[in-house]
Write a protein that holds these residues in place. Structure first.
Motif: not given
Length: 212
Positions: A80-85, A89-97, A187-190
């Motif tokens: 789940l954490l990796l999915f949020l990351i 990545m896909v939407f070019a956002r920055h959450s600190g992960g 990001g898609i692969l992750l």
């Protein structure tokens, strides 16, 4: 060395360490430093990050035992954490992960030496990378698989070190758009790997069997 284990670990760590993303941040933080200083920052940062990740790789199982966390639970939570990351990545956002927050960037710019913070942690050995290392190592069943994960960590950090050394030329070559494309593809692969981790965790937990 199990090839599949190595490839999964390599792909997961490539995304969570953010090999493609750190070029921009490192270039921005060291644009006023000399080539020798950038080399020193990159070398120390990678070594420190490597020690952190290897520490969690070795102590992953004992940490889980202390807190009473099962492997299926870790795989599900880690997925789940990796999915949020991956979404970031896909939407070019920055959450600190896998990145540094705005407050951390401001603090980093005021430092003379960025090798420990923010380079080693949280850029290279951030929450996402640490979670991925524990997830990957605790999911191994044979010593060869464990060593495959360790080799993947070393290879990823070596690639990260090379990336840091050529950060400014890469920034000029790819530009914002080029790095964004690389980040989105990874990001898609992750995301796919993260979903697989969740599936494996739920299946191993026996919840579905109990419900049936």
């Amino acid at each position: 060395m199990p090839t599949t284990t190595f490839l999964v670990a390599f792909a997961t760590l490539f995304a969570t360490v953010g090999v493609a993303d750190i070029a921009f941040i490192f270039a921005a933080l060291t644009k006023h430093n000399t080539a020798q200083q950038r080399f020193a920052f990159a070398t120390r940062g990678v070594i420190i990050a490597g020690l952190i990740l290897l520490l969690f790789a070795v102590l992953g199982n004992p940490i889980l035992e202390v807190f009473g966390i099962t492997i299926p639970a870790l795989r599900t939570a880690g997925g789940l954490l990796l999915f949020l990351i991956a979404i970031d990545m896909v939407f070019a956002r920055h959450s600190g992960g896998t990145d540094i927050t705005d407050q951390e960037e401001v603090e980093a710019r005021s430092r003379d030496d960025i090798a420990v913070f923010p380079l080693a942690m949280p850029l290279l050995a951030g929450p996402g990378a640490i979670s991925a290392v524990i997830l990957l190592t605790t999911g191994t069943h044979y010593p060869a698989e464990f060593w495959a994960v360790l080799v993947a960590i070393v290879v990823i950090l070596f690639l990260a070190w090379l990336t840091l050394l050529v950060a400014i030329p890469i920034q000029r070559l790819l530009g914002v758009t080029g790095l964004a494309v690389v980040s989105r593809v990874v990001g898609i692969l992750l995301a796919a790997l993260a979903v697989q981790f969740v599936f494996d965790g739920v299946k191993a937990s026996g919840i579905l069997a109990g419900a049936a």
